[in-house]
Design a protein around this motif. Structure first.
Motif, PDB file in Angstrom:
ATOM      1  N   ARG A  91       0.901  -1.231   0.004  1.00 45.13           N
ATOM      2  CA  ARG A  91       0.209  -0.120  -0.075  1.00 45.13           C
ATOM      3  C   ARG A  91       0.961   1.334  -0.146  1.00 45.13           C
ATOM      4  NH1 ARG A  91      -5.165  -0.162   0.790  1.00 45.13           N
ATOM      5  NH2 ARG A  91      -6.079  -2.084   1.111  1.00 45.13           N
ATOM      6  N   ARG A  95       1.221   4.266  -2.920  1.00 45.30           N
ATOM      7  CA  ARG A  95       0.929   5.856  -2.720  1.00 45.30           C
ATOM      8  C   ARG A  95       2.041   6.675  -2.988  1.00 45.30           C
ATOM      9  NH1 ARG A  95      -1.042   3.864   2.210  1.00 45.30           N
ATOM     10  NH2 ARG A  95      -3.424   3.683   2.340  1.00 45.30           N
ATOM     11  N   GLU A 178      -6.944  13.576  -4.483  1.00 48.03           N
ATOM     12  CA  GLU A 178      -7.233  13.055  -5.703  1.00 48.03           C
ATOM     13  C   GLU A 178      -6.231  11.850  -5.718  1.00 48.03           C
ATOM     14  OE1 GLU A 178      -9.194  15.604  -9.381  1.00 48.03           O
ATOM     15  OE2 GLU A 178      -7.152  15.913  -8.760  1.00 48.03           O
ATOM     16  N   ALA A 181      -6.938   9.150  -2.982  1.00 52.01           N
ATOM     17  CA  ALA A 181      -8.242   8.589  -3.211  1.00 52.01           C
ATOM     18  C   ALA A 181      -7.694   7.410  -4.237  1.00 52.01           C
ATOM     19  CB  ALA A 181      -9.338   9.554  -3.602  1.00 52.01           C
ATOM     20  N   TYR A 182      -7.177   7.654  -5.304  1.00 52.17           N
ATOM     21  CA  TYR A 182      -6.747   6.957  -6.334  1.00 52.17           C
ATOM     22  C   TYR A 182      -5.749   6.124  -6.128  1.00 52.17           C
ATOM     23  CZ  TYR A 182      -7.181   5.935 -11.361  1.00 52.17           C
ATOM     24  OH  TYR A 182      -7.513   5.448 -12.662  1.00 52.17           O
ATOM     25  N   GLY A 184      -5.381   4.793  -2.970  1.00 54.44           N
ATOM     26  CA  GLY A 184      -6.014   3.820  -1.863  1.00 54.44           C
ATOM     27  C   GLY A 184      -6.699   2.625  -2.707  1.00 54.44           C
ATOM     28  N   ALA A 185      -7.626   3.028  -3.727  1.00 56.74           N
ATOM     29  CA  ALA A 185      -8.295   2.309  -4.457  1.00 56.74           C
ATOM     30  C   ALA A 185      -7.552   1.420  -5.184  1.00 56.74           C
ATOM     31  CB  ALA A 185      -9.349   2.910  -5.629  1.00 56.74           C
ATOM     32  N   LEU A 186      -6.297   1.782  -5.980  1.00 58.55           N
ATOM     33  CA  LEU A 186      -5.377   0.908  -6.555  1.00 58.55           C
ATOM     34  C   LEU A 186      -4.803  -0.127  -5.678  1.00 58.55           C
ATOM     35  CD1 LEU A 186      -3.930   0.505  -9.370  1.00 58.55           C
ATOM     36  CD2 LEU A 186      -2.272   1.918  -8.618  1.00 58.55           C
ATOM     37  N   ASP A 188      -5.985  -1.135  -2.887  1.00 60.71           N
ATOM     38  CA  ASP A 188      -6.904  -2.210  -2.577  1.00 60.71           C
ATOM     39  C   ASP A 188      -6.861  -3.423  -3.581  1.00 60.71           C
ATOM     40  OD1 ASP A 188      -7.630  -0.777  -0.088  1.00 60.71           O
ATOM     41  OD2 ASP A 188      -9.487   0.035  -1.263  1.00 60.71           O
ATOM     42  N   MET A 189      -7.065  -2.715  -4.757  1.00 60.87           N
ATOM     43  CA  MET A 189      -7.086  -3.744  -6.075  1.00 60.87           C
ATOM     44  C   MET A 189      -5.760  -4.787  -6.068  1.00 60.87           C
ATOM     45  SD  MET A 189      -7.168  -3.024  -9.734  1.00 60.87           S
ATOM     46  CE  MET A 189      -5.529  -2.623 -10.352  1.00 60.87           C
TER      47      MET A 189
END
Length: 200
Positions: A91, A95, A178, A181-182, A184-186, A188-189
């Motif tokens: 993670r 980031r 932005e 957020a992006y 974090g989503a990436l 997670d994936m």
């Protein structure tokens, strides 16, 4: 480089030349990048630039080599920190990578245009090898039960995903929120992907 700076004043001159080169690249792009423009932006003579860099390719290569070293050190610093669980490290890496892609988008695009000048250089190979070694060690830790082929595939899929997403996402200016957020989503994936591989 033609010669290595030995005195503080020489180091300052080289730093000024490299900073000017970054500004010229960001403003003009690789196609209009010249030694004369760099000298003008740095406020020095072209001869002063040639003392250290024989041509524009040498300047571009130095900028790229510095970027390789920074990226490789960042990657190793995150992935080799065994005080942090593997998925948390992944993670952190996502980031840091996405932030770096957005912060350095202009210079990265310009250096990418000039890549044929240095992509096969020994320093490029060294940077790739260093990054690959760190990723392989991380994958052995993150997926201890997985076969080598699975770990290699996972490393390749994650690297290709980060590269493609980072390139596309950084094409437009982004705010800090932005990016977070992006990222974090990436994160997670890619973490879900590793968890699934570990369960399998």
């Amino acid at each position: 480089m033609r010669k290595a700076p030995k005195q503080a004043r020489s180091n300052e001159l080289v730093a000024a030349i490299l900073e000017a080169a970054v500004q010229v690249l960001a403003k003009e792009g690789a196609q209009r990048f010249t030694t004369a423009r760099v000298a003008e932006r740095a406020g020095v003579s072209v001869g002063s630039v040639y003392q250290y860099f024989p041509n524009k390719a040498a300047i571009l290569f130095r900028l790229q080599a510095d970027e390789w070293r920074r990226t490789s050190a960042m990657l190793r610093g995150v992935l080799e920190d065994r005080r942090t669980p593997p998925l948390d490290r992944l993670r952190d890496l996502v980031r840091a990578f996405l932030r770096s892609e957005c912060e350095e988008a202009d210079i990265r695009i310009a250096l990418g245009d000039a890549a044929p000048l240095y992509r096969d250089a020994p320093e490029a190979h060294e940077a790739r090898t260093s990054a690959t070694t760190a990723v392989q060690a991380f994958m052995r830790e993150a997926l201890p039960r997985a076969p080598d082929a699975t770990r290699a595939l996972a490393a390749d899929v994650i690297a290709a995903t980060l590269s493609a997403v980072g390139k596309r996402f950084s094409q437009a200016p982004r705010t800090g929120s932005e990016i977070e957020a992006y990222a974090g989503a990436l994160a997670d994936m890619v973490c879900a992907y590793l968890k699934e591989l570990d369960r399998a």
